[in-house]
Motif scaffolding. Structure first.
Motif, short mmCIF file in Angstrom:
data_model
loop_
_atom_site.label_atom_id
_atom_site.label_comp_id
_atom_site.label_asym_id
_atom_site.label_seq_id
_atom_site.Cartn_x
_atom_site.Cartn_y
_atom_site.Cartn_z
N GLY A 115 5.71 8.55 3.36
CA GLY A 115 6.13 8.74 1.81
C GLY A 115 5.92 10.07 1.31
N LEU A 116 6.46 10.49 0.39
CA LEU A 116 6.48 11.66 -0.21
C LEU A 116 4.96 12.07 -0.74
N GLN A 117 4.59 13.33 -0.86
CA GLN A 117 3.34 13.54 -1.22
C GLN A 117 2.97 13.17 -2.79
N GLY A 118 2.06 12.41 -3.01
CA GLY A 118 1.69 12.21 -4.41
C GLY A 118 2.17 10.65 -4.59
N SER A 119 3.11 10.08 -3.69
CA SER A 119 3.37 8.81 -3.74
C SER A 119 2.38 7.69 -3.81
N GLY A 120 1.16 7.96 -3.50
CA GLY A 120 0.37 7.13 -3.24
C GLY A 120 0.02 6.43 -1.99
N LYS A 121 0.41 7.45 -0.95
CA LYS A 121 0.35 6.75 0.35
C LYS A 121 -1.25 6.71 1.02
N THR A 122 -2.08 7.59 0.75
CA THR A 122 -3.29 7.54 1.30
C THR A 122 -3.93 6.41 0.67
N THR A 123 -3.94 6.60 -0.65
CA THR A 123 -4.51 5.28 -1.47
C THR A 123 -4.03 3.82 -0.96
N THR A 124 -2.79 3.90 -0.77
CA THR A 124 -2.23 2.67 -0.19
C THR A 124 -2.70 2.27 1.12
N THR A 126 -5.83 2.90 2.34
CA THR A 126 -6.95 2.06 2.15
C THR A 126 -6.87 0.72 1.50
N LYS A 127 -6.08 0.63 0.74
CA LYS A 127 -5.84 -0.68 -0.04
C LYS A 127 -5.25 -1.71 0.98
N PHE A 128 -4.32 -1.31 1.75
CA PHE A 128 -3.70 -2.25 3.04
C PHE A 128 -4.78 -2.33 3.76
N PHE A 147 -1.09 17.97 6.69
CA PHE A 147 -0.29 18.96 5.69
C PHE A 147 -1.11 19.05 4.40
N ARG A 148 -1.64 18.10 3.69
CA ARG A 148 -2.10 17.98 2.48
C ARG A 148 -3.73 18.43 2.58
N ALA A 149 -4.09 19.59 2.07
CA ALA A 149 -5.53 19.58 2.00
C ALA A 149 -6.13 18.59 1.39
N GLU A 153 -10.40 14.23 4.02
CA GLU A 153 -11.72 14.02 3.19
C GLU A 153 -11.39 12.78 2.45
N GLN A 154 -10.34 12.68 1.77
CA GLN A 154 -9.83 11.63 1.02
C GLN A 154 -9.99 10.17 1.62
N LEU A 155 -9.30 10.21 2.80
CA LEU A 155 -9.16 9.06 3.78
C LEU A 155 -10.41 8.65 4.18
N THR A 255 4.56 1.82 -5.26
CA THR A 255 3.07 2.07 -6.02
C THR A 255 3.38 2.20 -7.51
N LYS A 256 2.26 2.30 -8.13
CA LYS A 256 2.14 2.43 -9.67
C LYS A 256 2.99 1.73 -10.54
N LEU A 257 3.00 0.53 -10.20
CA LEU A 257 3.87 -0.33 -11.17
C LEU A 257 3.04 -0.77 -12.31
N ASP A 258 1.50 -0.48 -12.14
CA ASP A 258 0.75 -0.71 -13.43
C ASP A 258 1.23 0.23 -14.63
N GLY A 259 1.91 1.25 -14.37
CA GLY A 259 1.89 2.44 -15.47
C GLY A 259 3.28 2.05 -16.16
N ILE A 280 2.85 -4.60 -3.73
CA ILE A 280 3.07 -3.58 -4.95
C ILE A 280 1.83 -3.05 -5.52
N GLY A 281 1.76 -1.73 -5.75
CA GLY A 281 0.20 -1.08 -6.19
C GLY A 281 0.26 -1.02 -7.63
N THR A 282 -0.71 -1.55 -8.04
CA THR A 282 -0.89 -1.88 -9.60
C THR A 282 -2.03 -1.02 -10.21
N GLY A 283 -2.64 -0.38 -9.52
CA GLY A 283 -3.80 0.42 -10.21
C GLY A 283 -4.39 1.65 -8.95
N GLU A 284 -5.48 2.25 -9.41
CA GLU A 284 -6.30 3.28 -8.64
C GLU A 284 -7.11 2.49 -7.69
N HIS A 285 -7.61 1.24 -8.00
CA HIS A 285 -8.56 0.65 -7.20
C HIS A 285 -8.32 0.05 -5.87
P1 GDP Z 1 -0.56 10.69 -1.46
O1 GDP Z 1 -0.31 12.08 -1.60
O2 GDP Z 1 0.78 10.14 -1.21
O3 GDP Z 1 -1.49 10.28 -0.27
O4 GDP Z 1 -0.84 10.17 -2.51
P2 GDP Z 1 -2.40 9.62 -3.24
O5 GDP Z 1 -2.88 8.43 -2.37
O6 GDP Z 1 -3.44 10.50 -3.06
O7 GDP Z 1 -2.26 9.09 -4.62
C1 GDP Z 1 -1.76 10.08 -5.55
C2 GDP Z 1 -2.32 9.59 -6.90
O8 GDP Z 1 -1.60 8.39 -7.40
C3 GDP Z 1 -3.79 9.34 -7.10
O9 GDP Z 1 -4.31 9.73 -8.13
C4 GDP Z 1 -3.77 7.73 -6.87
O10 GDP Z 1 -5.07 7.37 -7.40
C5 GDP Z 1 -2.56 7.49 -7.72
N1 GDP Z 1 -2.06 6.17 -7.24
C6 GDP Z 1 -1.89 5.55 -6.17
N2 GDP Z 1 -1.47 4.09 -6.13
C7 GDP Z 1 -1.32 3.82 -7.33
C8 GDP Z 1 -1.06 2.91 -8.28
O11 GDP Z 1 -0.63 1.73 -7.72
N3 GDP Z 1 -1.18 2.92 -9.44
C9 GDP Z 1 -1.81 3.70 -10.15
N4 GDP Z 1 -1.96 3.89 -11.54
N5 GDP Z 1 -2.19 5.04 -9.42
C10 GDP Z 1 -1.94 5.06 -8.05
#
Ligand code: GDP
Length: 303
Positions: A115-124, A126-128, A147-149, A153-155, A255-259, A280-285
């Motif tokens: 996925g693109l940077q910022g899409s929530g890939k790394t967070t996802t 972990t959730k997965f 690629f992303r500095a 550490e984040q993962l 992701t980010k279907l909570d917003g 579907i991702g519904t938050g940052e936890h």
């Molecule tokens: P990556 O660059 O694709 O690896 O993106 P990250 O995993 O670092 O996520 C980018 C930002 O999106 C972070 O601030 C995450 O906390 C946030 N994020 C990821 N998934 C969700 C989601 O389902 N809902 C919300 N509200 N934020 C999310």
């Protein structure tokens, strides 16, 4: 328009049917126009809006011919319209010919998230991992995002939080090498689900697609999951298609279907790749990840 609003608008249009004693062409047209404009303003691609409209029209015309306008006929037509709308929207999210990959016990199931940077890939990732760990699977996380500095550490930190074994090299710059080493490491240790986080970029670009292909050809994952940010609207459609052309996308996590996301773009992206949504991702936890079931989702959406 946010997703809940889309549901409300379509729901309202469908409710007009309940009040009507006769469903004629004029009413049908009015309802379909309302539904189409709700879908368009939620960023659903026009191709799918036209398909939905035509499908409802065809089915209803057939039904009207045989049932006429009797009281019973109206009820039947009403149900038919409601059912067809649900079916068409569900079909968009759940392409019949592509089922998601099913994890198998007793083997190493390798999953690559792209996925693109910022899409929530790394967070996802972990959730997965957390989702399957809670179900008793042995899960390992590999950081192949060079690629992303900060990705390493984040993962690593996320993995520690959920107590998931982690593989990565802070100084290694070759994503293919790390992905391969990580997958081999967890395979040797008899892990059952190996999740590989790959690099993103700010936009679709050749370097990203080349890298994804190389990683895919080397680790040969059982499935590649495309992680897409639902808030990018109409751009979802093209983005999903571009990813799908480069590597075969097995399924999608939105992701980010909570917003305040415009869910419609994501819906058409799924239709574009013909790949099912799995979560579907519904938050940052870490537990803000919901398994996705298309028909239930659409029915809830329409209220
Ligand atoms: P990556 O660059 O694709 O690896 O993106 P990250 O995993 O670092 O996520 C980018 C930002 O999106 C972070 O601030 C995450 O906390 C946030 N994020 C990821 N998934 C969700 C989601 O389902 N809902 C919300 N509200 N934020 C999310």
């Amino acid at each position: 328009m946010v997703l809940a609003e889309l549901g409300q608008k379509i729901g309202q249009a469908l409710k007009k049917l309940n009040a009507a004693s006769v469903i004629d062409d004029k009413l049908l047209q009015e309802i379909l126009t309302e539904i189409a404009s709700a879908l368009l303003s939620a960023d659903v691609n026009i191709k799918y809006v036209i398909k939905l409209r035509d499908s409802v029209k065809t089915q209803v015309t057939l039904q009207m011919n045989s049932d006429g306008q009797s009281a019973n006929g109206v009820a039947t037509v009403r149900k038919l319209i409601q059912r067809t709308v649900v079916e068409e929207l569900t079909a968009m999210l759940q392409p019949a010919e592509n089922r998601p990959y099913e994890f198998k016990k007793g083997k190493a199931n390798v999953v690559m998230l792209v996925g693109l940077q910022g899409s929530g890939k790394t967070t996802t990732c972990t959730k997965f991992a957390y989702h399957y760990m809670k179900k008793g699977w042995r899960v390992g996380l590999v950081c192949a995002d060079t690629f992303r500095a900060g990705a390493f550490e984040q993962l690593k930190m996320n993995a520690a939080k959920i107590k998931c074994p982690f593989f990565g090299h802070k100084k290694e710059t070759d994503p293919v090498k790390i992905a391969e080493e990580g997958v081999n490491f967890f395979k040797k240790e008899k892990f059952e689900i190996i999740i590989v986080d790959t690099s993103g970029r700010h936009k679709q670009e050749a370097a990203l697609f080349e890298e994804m292909q190389q990683v895919q050809q080397t680790i040969k994952p059982d499935t590649a999951i495309f992680v897409m940010d639902s808030s990018i609207g109409q751009a979802c459609y093209d983005q999903a298609q571009a990813f799908n052309k480069t590597i075969r996308v097995g399924s999608v996590i939105i992701t980010k279907l909570d917003g305040h996301a415009k869910g419609g773009g994501a819906l058409s992206a799924v239709a574009a790749t013909q790949s099912p949504v799995v979560f579907i991702g519904t938050g940052e936890h870490f537990d803000d990840l919901e398994p996705f079931e298309a028909e239930g989702f659409i029915k809830r959406l329409l209220g």
